[in-house]
Scaffold this motif. Structure first.
Motif, mmCIF file in Angstrom:
data_model
loop_
_atom_site.group_PDB
_atom_site.id
_atom_site.type_symbol
_atom_site.label_atom_id
_atom_site.label_comp_id
_atom_site.label_asym_id
_atom_site.label_seq_id
_atom_site.Cartn_x
_atom_site.Cartn_y
_atom_site.Cartn_z
ATOM 1 N N UNK A 8 0.827 -1.210 0.000
ATOM 2 C CA UNK A 8 0.000 0.000 0.000
ATOM 3 C C UNK A 8 0.858 1.256 0.000
ATOM 4 N N UNK A 9 1.940 1.254 0.776
ATOM 5 C CA UNK A 9 2.841 2.408 0.789
ATOM 6 C C UNK A 9 3.483 2.616 -0.578
ATOM 7 N N UNK A 10 3.845 1.539 -1.236
ATOM 8 C CA UNK A 10 4.418 1.642 -2.580
ATOM 9 C C UNK A 10 3.383 2.193 -3.561
ATOM 10 N N UNK A 11 2.141 1.738 -3.445
ATOM 11 C CA UNK A 11 1.063 2.253 -4.307
ATOM 12 C C UNK A 11 0.819 3.733 -4.044
ATOM 13 N N UNK A 12 0.841 4.127 -2.754
ATOM 14 C CA UNK A 12 0.652 5.536 -2.417
ATOM 15 C C UNK A 12 1.766 6.390 -3.017
ATOM 16 N N UNK A 13 2.991 5.916 -2.931
ATOM 17 C CA UNK A 13 4.117 6.668 -3.495
ATOM 18 C C UNK A 13 3.963 6.803 -5.001
ATOM 19 N N UNK A 14 3.534 5.721 -5.659
ATOM 20 C CA UNK A 14 3.328 5.770 -7.112
ATOM 21 C C UNK A 14 2.205 6.741 -7.466
ATOM 22 N N UNK A 15 1.119 6.731 -6.691
ATOM 23 C CA UNK A 15 0.009 7.653 -6.942
ATOM 24 C C UNK A 15 0.420 9.103 -6.695
ATOM 25 N N UNK A 16 1.239 9.346 -5.664
ATOM 26 C CA UNK A 16 1.726 10.706 -5.411
ATOM 27 C C UNK A 16 2.581 11.191 -6.570
ATOM 28 N N UNK A 17 3.424 10.307 -7.118
ATOM 29 C CA UNK A 17 4.236 10.668 -8.282
ATOM 30 C C UNK A 17 3.344 10.972 -9.482
ATOM 31 N N UNK A 19 0.217 11.971 -9.368
ATOM 32 C CA UNK A 19 -0.483 13.229 -9.089
ATOM 33 C C UNK A 19 0.430 14.418 -9.368
ATOM 34 N N UNK A 20 1.684 14.355 -8.917
ATOM 35 C CA UNK A 20 2.633 15.444 -9.181
ATOM 36 C C UNK A 20 2.787 15.664 -10.690
ATOM 37 N N UNK A 21 2.859 14.578 -11.429
ATOM 38 C CA UNK A 21 2.998 14.674 -12.876
ATOM 39 C C UNK A 21 1.747 15.306 -13.509
ATOM 40 N N UNK A 22 0.565 14.885 -13.065
ATOM 41 C CA UNK A 22 -0.684 15.438 -13.598
ATOM 42 C C UNK A 22 -0.816 16.919 -13.270
ATOM 43 N N UNK A 23 -0.448 17.304 -12.056
ATOM 44 C CA UNK A 23 -0.499 18.720 -11.664
ATOM 45 C C UNK A 23 0.478 19.516 -12.515
ATOM 46 N N UNK A 24 1.670 18.963 -12.734
ATOM 47 C CA UNK A 24 2.665 19.645 -13.569
ATOM 48 C C UNK A 24 2.136 19.820 -14.995
ATOM 49 N N UNK A 25 1.494 18.773 -15.538
ATOM 50 C CA UNK A 25 0.933 18.874 -16.886
ATOM 51 C C UNK A 25 -0.127 19.965 -16.956
#
Length: 195
Positions: A8-17, A19-25
């Motif tokens: 779950x922590x790995x999935x959360x980290x992937x989702x945060x990455x 999200x950061x990418x989507x916000x940047x886009x």
């Protein structure tokens, strides 16, 4: 930590990455680019921003009275914030090398870019700078204290708490004493890699 929590922590980290990418886009569609520490808008956006800018007199007249009245209280916090900033910075500069903890980079948390927004008047820019400093300072301090907690006591609380730092979920479960000293040392060694 059990395998499910690790996943779950790995999935959360992937989702945060993600999200950061989507916000940047999304931000990229706002017609600006970052050149070093400077944010540059396209000419048409700069012109539109200037048209939206409220002059200082109009801003003062239309501003909520409670905002003006509480201003001295809000800005009176600047001195304690700067004192805490100094103390926390000295603490990490003096103690972290002794513990082998990588120092927290101030520039990763202190970001001042709102002054590049052409639709803000001088007072609004000042307010934004103050908030950028205070919130950046809180995030900077949180990371310093989180690294300290990871070094000395990386154990979760028995009760659920709100507002945990990013390192907290990887801490040892409350009451899990198996191999505590060895696992504590592993946490300490990991901190040396945060440079």
């Amino acid at each position: 930590m059990n395998e499910r929590i690790t996943q779950l922590l790995a999935q959360m980290a992937a989702l945060e990455d993600e999200l950061r990418s989507a916000v940047h886009d999304q931000e990229s569609r706002m017609f600006f680019r970052i050149d070093g520490k400077r944010v540059e808008f396209e000419r048409s956006v700069r012109e539109a921003h200037l048209k939206l800018k409220k002059n200082v007199f109009r801003w003062l007249v239309t501003n909520r009275p409670q905002n003006l009245i509480t201003g001295p209280v809000i800005y009176g916090m600047a001195v304690p914030l700067m004192l805490v900033d100094l103390c926390v910075t000295l603490y990490q500069w003096l103690c972290f090398p002794i513990y082998g903890i990588g120092r927290v980079k101030r520039g990763d948390y202190m970001v001042y870019d709102r002054q590049h927004l052409g639709y803000l008047n001088a007072f609004e820019r000042f307010h934004c700078t103050y908030c950028e400093y205070a919130n950046g300072l809180m995030a900077y301090m949180t990371e310093i204290v989180a690294r300290t907690e990871q070094y000395f006591c990386p154990i979760k609380h028995a009760r659920k708490i709100l507002g945990t730092h990013a390192r907290y979920n990887r801490f040892l479960d409350y009451g899990d004493a198996a191999d505590y000293e060895a696992r504590l040392e592993a946490f300490r060694v990991a901190l040396g890699k945060d440079r």
